[in-house]
Structures are given as structure tokens and as C-alpha cells.
Design a protein around this motif. Structure first.
Motif, short mmCIF file in Angstrom:
data_model
loop_
_atom_site.label_atom_id
_atom_site.label_comp_id
_atom_site.label_asym_id
_atom_site.label_seq_id
_atom_site.Cartn_x
_atom_site.Cartn_y
_atom_site.Cartn_z
N ARG A 455 -3.58 -39.68 -48.20
CA ARG A 455 -4.83 -38.93 -48.01
C ARG A 455 -5.65 -39.49 -46.86
N ARG A 456 -5.53 -40.79 -46.63
CA ARG A 456 -6.27 -41.43 -45.55
C ARG A 456 -5.50 -41.40 -44.23
N CYS A 457 -4.36 -40.69 -44.22
CA CYS A 457 -3.55 -40.52 -43.02
C CYS A 457 -3.02 -41.85 -42.49
N MET A 458 -2.73 -42.77 -43.39
CA MET A 458 -2.19 -44.08 -43.00
C MET A 458 -0.70 -44.17 -43.25
N VAL A 459 -0.15 -43.24 -44.03
CA VAL A 459 1.31 -43.08 -44.14
C VAL A 459 1.60 -41.59 -44.01
N GLN A 460 2.84 -41.28 -43.74
CA GLN A 460 3.27 -39.88 -43.63
C GLN A 460 4.32 -39.61 -44.70
N ILE A 461 4.16 -38.51 -45.40
CA ILE A 461 5.09 -38.17 -46.47
C ILE A 461 6.39 -37.64 -45.87
N GLY A 462 7.52 -38.19 -46.33
CA GLY A 462 8.82 -37.69 -45.91
C GLY A 462 9.29 -36.57 -46.81
N LYS A 463 9.57 -36.89 -48.08
CA LYS A 463 10.02 -35.90 -49.06
C LYS A 463 9.25 -36.09 -50.36
N ARG A 464 9.16 -35.01 -51.10
CA ARG A 464 8.63 -35.06 -52.47
C ARG A 464 9.74 -34.65 -53.42
N ASP A 465 9.72 -35.21 -54.63
CA ASP A 465 10.76 -34.87 -55.59
C ASP A 465 10.43 -33.57 -56.30
N PHE A 467 9.22 -32.99 -59.03
CA PHE A 467 7.98 -33.00 -59.79
C PHE A 467 6.75 -33.10 -58.89
N GLY A 468 6.97 -33.07 -57.59
CA GLY A 468 5.85 -33.14 -56.65
C GLY A 468 5.43 -34.55 -56.29
N ARG A 469 6.11 -35.55 -56.83
CA ARG A 469 5.77 -36.93 -56.51
C ARG A 469 6.38 -37.32 -55.16
N ILE A 470 5.76 -38.30 -54.52
CA ILE A 470 6.29 -38.77 -53.23
C ILE A 470 7.64 -39.43 -53.46
N LYS A 471 8.65 -38.96 -52.75
CA LYS A 471 10.00 -39.53 -52.86
C LYS A 471 10.25 -40.53 -51.74
N THR A 472 9.88 -40.16 -50.52
CA THR A 472 9.98 -41.08 -49.39
C THR A 472 8.74 -40.94 -48.52
N CYS A 473 8.44 -41.99 -47.79
CA CYS A 473 7.33 -41.95 -46.84
C CYS A 473 7.72 -42.77 -45.61
N ARG A 474 6.94 -42.66 -44.58
CA ARG A 474 7.16 -43.45 -43.37
C ARG A 474 5.80 -43.76 -42.76
N ILE A 475 5.81 -44.62 -41.77
CA ILE A 475 4.55 -45.01 -41.14
C ILE A 475 4.68 -44.76 -39.63
N HIS A 476 3.67 -44.13 -39.07
CA HIS A 476 3.68 -43.79 -37.64
C HIS A 476 3.82 -45.07 -36.81
N ASP A 477 4.49 -44.96 -35.67
CA ASP A 477 4.76 -46.13 -34.83
C ASP A 477 3.48 -46.90 -34.49
N PHE A 478 2.40 -46.17 -34.17
CA PHE A 478 1.15 -46.85 -33.81
C PHE A 478 0.57 -47.57 -35.02
N MET A 479 0.60 -46.88 -36.16
CA MET A 479 0.06 -47.49 -37.37
C MET A 479 0.92 -48.69 -37.77
N LEU A 480 2.24 -48.59 -37.56
CA LEU A 480 3.13 -49.71 -37.88
C LEU A 480 2.84 -50.90 -36.98
N PHE A 481 2.62 -50.65 -35.70
CA PHE A 481 2.31 -51.75 -34.78
C PHE A 481 1.04 -52.45 -35.22
N PHE A 482 0.01 -51.66 -35.55
CA PHE A 482 -1.24 -52.27 -36.02
C PHE A 482 -1.00 -53.03 -37.32
N CYS A 483 -0.22 -52.43 -38.23
CA CYS A 483 0.05 -53.04 -39.53
C CYS A 483 0.72 -54.40 -39.37
N VAL A 484 1.76 -54.46 -38.54
CA VAL A 484 2.49 -55.71 -38.34
C VAL A 484 1.60 -56.74 -37.65
#
Length: 859
Positions: A455-465, A467-484
Motif C-alpha cells: 500500500r505504501r508502494c515500497m514493494v510490488q505485487i507479483g502474483k496473488r493466490d 484466495f487473493g493473498r500475496i503469493k509473490t512480490c518484488r522490489i523495484h531496483d531503486f527501492m532495492l538499492f536504497f534498501c541495501v
């Protein structure tokens, strides 16, 4: 982040030792005082997080306190496990075998000495920090959000038209533009604000750029000043004398009497909105807001328009770069060479307009020769302006969410992160508070944390199962660089690549988390080089390997160097073949262990020493995996994944697992099960389909009162009656069950069943009937490889909310007539059926009317 570390450390290590303080008299007082001082540190470090002070002295103090916390946790852990060892039992044996317990007098002296040193250092750093920032002023500094660079070359015509049309509608009130930092929210809002039609329709407009720490009174005054620009100086003095309540009434009056539009740029939380809302009359409200929080719109106005901006694709990124560059330098000519060089550099902008603008600012004054020199060297992710923008989102997180976000730095660029695995590692690290409730567990809390980061746009949803739950996610390259970058700055995480393995950092002994990211083949297995070092504070070790990198190296384990390890993820680890080394049993703090898709084919009986394990995944890619009978003392185990094909020397005892929620690949011929599984939610039963014996699953399934997912791959011949099946089951998969009777009458009575998959040899009959009003909540149905099924009947009002249907049964003659009345069906897949079957349901076919309403039909 620092505050989060203290919270985690005190909670994980400190609370657990309280019941046993009497066992080491003379030390408990010192340990309790240390806990108290760590709690005091929360205030200091929270202040540091809010300030983001630029003082070198204060930064060094905060870093020093973080390192002291690592030391304090180790001391408290040693103390608590010394306490546990004096109670006897398994822990005592483990400690004797692997850590050589000192006698009591020496232990007391050592703990007291260590605690004393840490407390003195904490006091010194605390005084130094407050002297550095100034004792008289400890208020958090207000961080203003920077606005996007305004330029008219960003052509977002469709987006602008959509928002303008909404705002012109008399019945509309609120519009939202959402997205991650730098994606163009402010630019789009400014284009709407300056649109000629908007300017004509709303002669009175106000644009307010908000900060993270808003002052409502100041915001209201700015809005009123913009909406009433002709107010005289004397009139304005009167306005300034108004109380807050009268000022909001004045603002409401202006908006009711005039056509007004207010744009609030960069609003952060609902709490901020709640403090401002009294100034906007509901019936005459016209507001456009921008936010990084996708959860905010539904709380502000259930009927608002939400426009979420996405990253640009490669072609649009280059077009934007060209337009900005030509707008800045109208006489500039981009040669073919510069175009090729520019396209290469634009790739690194990750589709973020703000990054593309910054790249253009760097390249615009340069010649083609200088552009050539920039390729491979310019890194927009490292630009201070980009980092500052992303940092605003990070600083707005709660302490627990900060830890969860930084943990994402483990994963390589572009990695599709499995949500369940991620959440269970968060649990093992202690980032999620311990909760055990029928409807609210640590797992559900972890799902909420991940949804919040989305919701805060800090991860990106890949797939949902399903039941609508998040199955996979990823992190944008810029956000990943900041995170690391942030994780390494906080000494939260160290990333190890093959080329840098032999480079020893100054603070290696303080490293808490290591991620090994394979980038190229190397003669030395990376794990061997890593585990040859002593990491007394290490909490997690994750290994990532490309799919095409395999090896038959044998690694001699030195797990004894990781005595504080919580997470060991060797998923896809191909450098090791054979039995997992026996000294795995010394990792008595371990909570998460995954060998999924590894070459390991055996675990030693010493794994039974891992009494703290919450998640154990043994789904190795080898056949004939030997599983020892060691689970009976793992009372904290919550998720157990057995290999698909495994062997045992004696039946596995699974009776003493009261917290078990997931049990996968259980073979009832190889396991002794308890009378009931009080917490089990996911169950996968699988036995050899060639086994002629049928399996009695009635007692097994009926012993799971909270089961919601059942995957049955076992020869049972007949289903139990519906009242003998848990009524909470929402997803059911049957395969190799060889049912003789039609299963639909029984399964149709499961009131909560949403997903049903009848796969290979699950049913041996030739006719199936879905009875009237059966399957009231079924949304997805898959019928595949039912060899003898030729006739299928769907009666009135059956499956009335079905959305997805997949049929792959070659003997089936036709789709049931009753499906024409299932108006909710959106997806139909018959792509693997015979050509003659598919033709009947094509637009030219004789039975097209049965599927005419289906939105997507795969033939």
C-alpha cells in the motif's frame, strides 16, 4: 531502524529469560538493569530516526548503540540458555556437547562483567549523543517533501483527461493519484491543475505541498489565501485572529459559495487527513490528493477515483528522455551514437520519470564523447535527490515495518520473492510479535505487514493466490538499492558476491545477516569461505543461486561458528551432495531451515536438537531422502514440509506438535499421527499411487477442526460423508484417489469450498452431477485427466458464483447445459480438449450460446 532493533532485541532475548532468573543468582539484577537501559534507548533512537541528524558525532553514537545492542543480545542469550541448561533435559545435553558450559561461578563473573561494560558504554554514548544535538532542542525536525520537477513535455494525456473529466462531474468529490516516489504524481497533478478546462471551471484553486509533519493551521491559512487572493491586508489580519474552528468554517463557506478546487500534494496518513478534513464541506468538496499510500483513498472517500501510476516501459522511458532533453536544449541534435548510448543509460532508470529527468540533467551539457564515458559509470540510483525521496517513505514506517523492509535487501535484483517464505523468515527473526489466536496468528500479521508495504508502494505485487493473498512480490531496483544501502549503513545486512568473498569487513564480528548472491562460477564454493569465519552475532544466512549454476562440491560444515543463527535458507543450494553435516544440531536458536530444491539427500538425527524450529522445509530435489524420527520434541514447529519421496527407518512420530499449521507430503504409511491436529490449516497427503492398499483418511481429516486447504494424493476409493469432513475447507485437490462414486453430491455440501481441483485418476466413473444449490461459494473448478468421464450434469442454481472453469477430460462429450445459467463465469479453458469439442463452442460452433457470456474463452 535503530529503535526497531532495540524493540526486537529486548522482546526476543529479554522477556524469555524472566521466568528463570533464580537459577543464576547474582546476575539477574544486572541483566534486568541492562534491559531497562535498552528500553530507555528506544526514546533516544526514535528521536534519531525522526531527526535523521546530519551531525557526524550523533551518527557515530547511534551506530555505536546499535553495535552494543548486538553485544547485549548475545549476553542475554547466553544467560537465558545457561538458565535453561540447569533445568536438565535436551537443552542441557546440547549445551554440554557443543558449547562446553562453564561452571556456575565463572559464568556469573563473565556475565556480570560483560553487562557492566555494555551499560557503561551505553551511558557514555547517550551523553555524547544529547550533547551533539543540543539538550535544549530535542524536537523532531520537519522534513519537507520535494516537489517533482515541472515540465510540460511529460505527455500523460489519457491520465490527465481521466482526472479532469472526473473533477468536472458534479457528483464527484475526491480524486487520488498514488504511486511510489518519483513516479510522476506531482507532475500529473500539476498538469491537471493547469489544464485550461479546469482553470475555466474552477477559477478559485489552491495548491498545497504537504510535509510529513503537517501543521493544520498553516495548511488552512495557505488554502484560504489561494482561494481568496483579493483579501486585503486588514481582512487578512482579522483572519489570523480567528480560532481554528472559525477558520475552518470560513474555508467551508468559501467553497460552498464558489467553484473551488484544492490539491493536497503528498499526503501521508489518514491521521493527517483527519486533522484537515473539517475545512472541506462534504457536499461541495472538490479535492485532488497525491500519496504514496494506496490504502488512504478508501479511508478518505469510498467513492473517490484512484489513479495509480505505474513505471514506464523501456520505449516510453526513452521517449520521455528525448522530450525532456529537447525541451531543455531546443537546438540539440541527438546522433545515432548518442541515441544508442542514451538508451543504454535510460535502462538503469527503472521506468521512473524523476530518475529519467535527473539523467537528462547530467547528460544535457555533454558531448557525444562524454556520453560514451558515462556508460556504465552513471548511477542515478545513487543520486542524493533519489535517495532522499525514497528515504521519506522509509522514515514513515513503524519500527517493525522498518525491519521487515530492510530484510528485503537479502534478495537479488529482479527476484520474485515467495510471500510465505518471506513472512516465515520475518517470524523467525522476531520481527512479528508472537500471536496465537484462531483468527489472528503471526502468519496473518505478516500478511498484513506485506500488504502495508504494498500500500505504501515500497514493494510490488507479483502474483496473488486463489484466495487473493500475496503469493509473490518484488522490489523495484531503486527501492532495492536504497534498501541495501540503508541495511548496510545500519549494519543490518551484508551482501556477499563471489568476487568480494575474501574481502573481510572491519565489523565482520558484528554482522547479523548475510545474503550470498551467486553471480559467476568460482572454484571455491561460497558457503565454504563464509562458514570458515566466526560470526557470533549472525542471525540469518540466505543463499541465492542461478538456475544454471550447479556443482558437486562437498562442503565441510562449520555451523558451530553460527551459534546465534535463526534463519538458514539453503534453497536451490547445489554445492552440496549427501547428508547435511551433523553439527547442524548446534544451531539451537534456529527457527527457519529450508533445503528446498537442494542436492542434500539426508538430515542427521542431530536436527532433533533444533527445538526452536518454526519452519522446516525438506523438499529436496533428490529421491529417497532419509528422514529421521526427530519431530516429537519440536513443539514450536508450525510448518513442516516433508520430501515428496522419502524413506524412514521407523515411523515418524508427529504427535507432540500442538502449533503445527502446515503439514505437506505426509505418507500415512510412514507416520504416526495424533488423535487431533488442533492448529492444522494446510494438509497435503501423498502415498505411492501404485500401492494397492487404500488409505483411511476419515480420522485424519476429521481430526483437523481448522483445516482450510486439503490436497489428497492417495488411493481412498470412497469419500467420507460430508459431516465427517471439516466444514472450513476452502480449497480441495484430489489426485490418485480412484473414487468409485460420484464425489459431487458430497463435495457440493461443503459450504465454504471456493476452489475444487479433480485431477488425474481422482474419479473413475463416467457420470458426474452437480446438484441443485450445490457449491454455493465455489469460484474455481478444474476437471483434468478424468479418463472415463463422459457426461456431466449441472442442475439449477448449482455453482452460482463460479468464475473460473478448466476442462481437460478427453472423453467428455459436451459442456453441461446448466452452465449457460452461471452468469458469473468469466474464464473458460478448454484448450487441451479435442478439436471437434472446441469447435462446437467457437463463435461458428453449434453450442456457442452456452459460453457466449464468458469474457475469456481459451480454445
Amino acid at each position: 531502524m535503530a529503535e526497531a532493533a532495540v524493540l526486537g532485541g529486548v522482546t526476543r532475548a529479554g522477556v524469555s529469560l524472566v521466568p528463570g532468573v533464580k537459577f543464576l543468582c547474582g546476575v539477574s539484577k544486572e541483566v534486568e538493569l541492562l534491559k531497562t537501559e535498552l528500553n530507555v534507548m528506544q526514546g533516544l533512537l526514535k528521536d534519531a530516526d525522526m531527526r535523521q541528524d546530519e551531525s557526524e558525532t550523533s551518527r557515530r553514537c547511534v551506530a555505536g548503540i546499535r553495535n552494543l545492542l548486538c553485544d547485549a543480545e548475545v549476553v542475554i542469550e547466553k544467560y537465558s540458555f545457561n538458565v535453561a541448561s540447569r533445568r536438565g533435559g535436551g537443552v542441557q545435553k546440547v549445551m554440554k556437547r557443543y558449547t562446553c558450559i562453564l561452571d556456575e561461578a565463572r559464568t556469573i563473573y563473565k556475565v556480570r562483567s560483560d553487562v557492566g561494560k555494555i551499560r557503561k558504554q551505553i551511558c557514555f554514548l547517550e551523553r555524547t549523543y544529547y550533547n551533539a544535538i543540543g539538550v535544549a532542542d530535542r524536537r523532531p525536525q520537519q522534513r519537507e517533501t520535494t516537489s517533482d520537477h515541472e515540465h510540460d513535455v511529460v505527455k500523460l494525456n489519457d491520465d490527465v483527461d481521466k482526472l479532469v473529466n472526473f473533477l468536472l462531474n458534479e457528483n464527484s468529490r475526491t480524486a487520488f493519484i498514488c504511486g511510489m516516489a518519483g513516479i510522476g504524481k506531482t507532475t500529473l497533478a500539476r498538469m491537471v491543475y493547469n489544464h485550461p478546462t479546469v482553470a475555466d471551471k474552477f477559477p478559485r484553486r489552491a495548491w498545497i505541498s504537504l510535509s510529513q509533519q503537517i501543521k493544520p493551521r498553516k495548511v488552512w491559512e495557505e488554502i484560504l489565501s489561494s482561494l481568496c487572493p483579493s483579501t486585503s491586508e486588514e481582512q487578512w489580519k482579522d483572519v489570523l485572529q480567528l480560532s481554528d474552528s472559525h477558520l475552518t468554517l470560513k474555508l467551508c463557506e468559501v467553497q460552498r459559495e464558489n467553484k473551488c478546487l484544492v490539491i493536497l500534494d503528498s499526503i501521508w496518513t489518514f491521521k493527517d487527513w483527519d486533522r484537515l478534513v473539517n475545512a472541506f464541506p462534504w457536499e461541495k468538496r472538490k479535492i485532488l490528493l497525491t500519496s504514496r499510500n494506496k490504502d488512504l483513498p478508501s479511508k478518505v472517500d469510498a467513492n473517490c477515483l484512484v489513479h495509480e501510476l505505474q513505471c514506464l516501459d523501456y520505449e516510453k522511458s526513452w521517449q520521455l528522455f528525448e522530450k525532456i532533453l529537447m525541451a531543455q536544449r531546443q537546438d540539440f541534435i541527438i546522433s545515432n551514437e548518442m541515441k544508442n548510448l542514451g538508451k543504454e543509460m535510460v535502462k538503469d532508470c527503472g521506468g521512473i520519470p524523476w530518475a529519467i529527468f535527473l539523467l537528462q540533467c547530467n547528460l544535457a551539457p555533454m558531448t557525444s564523447e562524454q556520453w560514451r564515458d558515462q556508460v556504465g559509470h552513471v548511477c542515478i540510483k545513487e543520486d542524493l535527490q533519489v535517495i532522499e525521496r525514497l528515504a521519506l517513505s522509509y522514515y514513515d514506517l513503524s519500527p517493525c515495518l522498518k525491519q521487515c523492509f530492510l530484510h528485503l535487501g537479502h534478495f537479488p535484483k529482479g527476484f520474485e520473492i515467495p510471500a510465505k517464505e518471506l513472512i516465515r523468515m520475518w517470524m523467525a527473526e522476531g520481527f512479528i510479535p508472537e500471536i496465537q489466536h484462531e483468527r489472528n496468528t503471526m502468519e496473518t500479521e505478516g500478511e498484513k505487514f506485506l500488504e502495508e508495504l504494498d500500500r505504501r508502494c515500497m514493494v510490488q505485487i507479483g502474483k496473488r493466490d486463489s484466495f487473493g493473498r500475496i503469493k509473490t512480490c518484488r522490489i523495484h531496483d531503486f527501492m532495492l538499492f536504497f534498501c541495501v544501502s540503508k541495511a548496510q549503513e545500519e549494519n543490518f545486512l551484508q551482501i556477499i558476491n563471489i568476487p568480494s568473498l575474501k574481502e573481510r569487513r572491519e565489523n565482520d564480528d558484528k554482522v547479523r545477516r548475510i545474503a550470498i548472491n551467486e553471480e559467476q562460477h568460482n572454484s571455491d564454493p561460497p558457503l565454504r569461505l563464509t562458514i570458515s569465519k566466526d560470526y557470533p552475532h549472525l542471525r540469518s544466512l540466505l543463499y541465492f543461486c542461478p538456475d544454471n549454476l550447479n556443482s558437486s562440491y562437498l562442503v565441510k560444515s562449520m555451523f558451530k561458528n553460527f551459534k546465534s543463527l535463526r534463519v538458514l535458507n539453503l534453497k536451490n543450494f547445489g554445492f552440496y551432495k549427501g547428508e547435511l553435516p551433523k553439527d547442524i544440531g548446534c544451531l539451537i536458536h534456529l527457527r527457519f531451515l529450508s533445503l528446498k530444491n537442494s542436492n542434500i539427500d539426508n538430515v542427521p538425527s542431530s536436527v532433533g536438537n533444533l527445538r526452536c524450529l518454526q519452519t522446516l522445509d525438506l523438499r529436496s530435489c533428490t529421491n529417497g531422502f532419509r528422514v529421521p524420527n526427530v519431530f516429537k520434541k519440536m513443539e514450536k514447529l508450525r510448518h513442516l514440509y516433508l520430501p515428496i519421496n522419502y524413506r524412514v527407518s521407523e515411523k515418524l512420530e508427529l504427535a507432540n506438535l500442538p502449533n503445527l499449521q502446515t503439514l505437506v507430503n505426509v505418507d500415512l504409511n510412514k507416520c504416526n499421527l495424533p488423535p487431533t491436529f488442533p492448529s492444522l490449516r494446510v494438509l497435503v497427503i501423498g502415498t505411492d499411487p501404485c500401492n494397492e492398499e487404500t488409505t483411511d483418511i476419515v480420522s485424519m481429516v476429521s481430526s483437523c477442526p481448522h483445516l482450510y486447504r486439503l490436497n489428497l494424493k492417495s488411493k481412498i476409493r470412497q469419500l467420507p460423508e460430508d459431516e465427517e469432513i471439516c466444514q472450513h475447507i476452502a480449497k480441495l485437490t484430489l489426485k490418485f484417489t480412484f473414487l468409485q462414486e460420484d464425489p459431487m453430491p458430497i463435495l457440493g455440501k461443503l459450504r465454504k469450498l471456493k476452489i475444487l481441483r479433480l485431477l488425474l485418476n481422482s474419479f473413475e466413473g463416467n457420470r458426474m452431477t452437480c446438484n441443485k444449490n450445490g457449491f454455493p461459494h465455489l469460484r474455481s473448478l478444474v476437471l483434468s485427466d478424468l479418463t472415463y468421464l463422459s457426461e456431466w450434469v449441472v442442475e439449477e442454481e448449482a455453482m452460482k458464483i463460479l468464475c473460473h472453469l478448466e476442462i481437460a477430460c478427453q472423453a467428455l462429450r459436451m459442456i453441461p447445459d446448466g452452465l449457460r445459467f452461471v452468469t458469473t463465469l468469466q474464464e473458460l479453458d478448454i484448450s487441451t480438449m479435442p478439436e471437434s469439442f472446441k469447435h462446437r463452442y467457437s463463435r461458428e460452433g453449434t453450442e456457442f450460446d452456452k459460453v457466449a457470456r464468458v469474457r475469456s474463452c481459451k480454445l
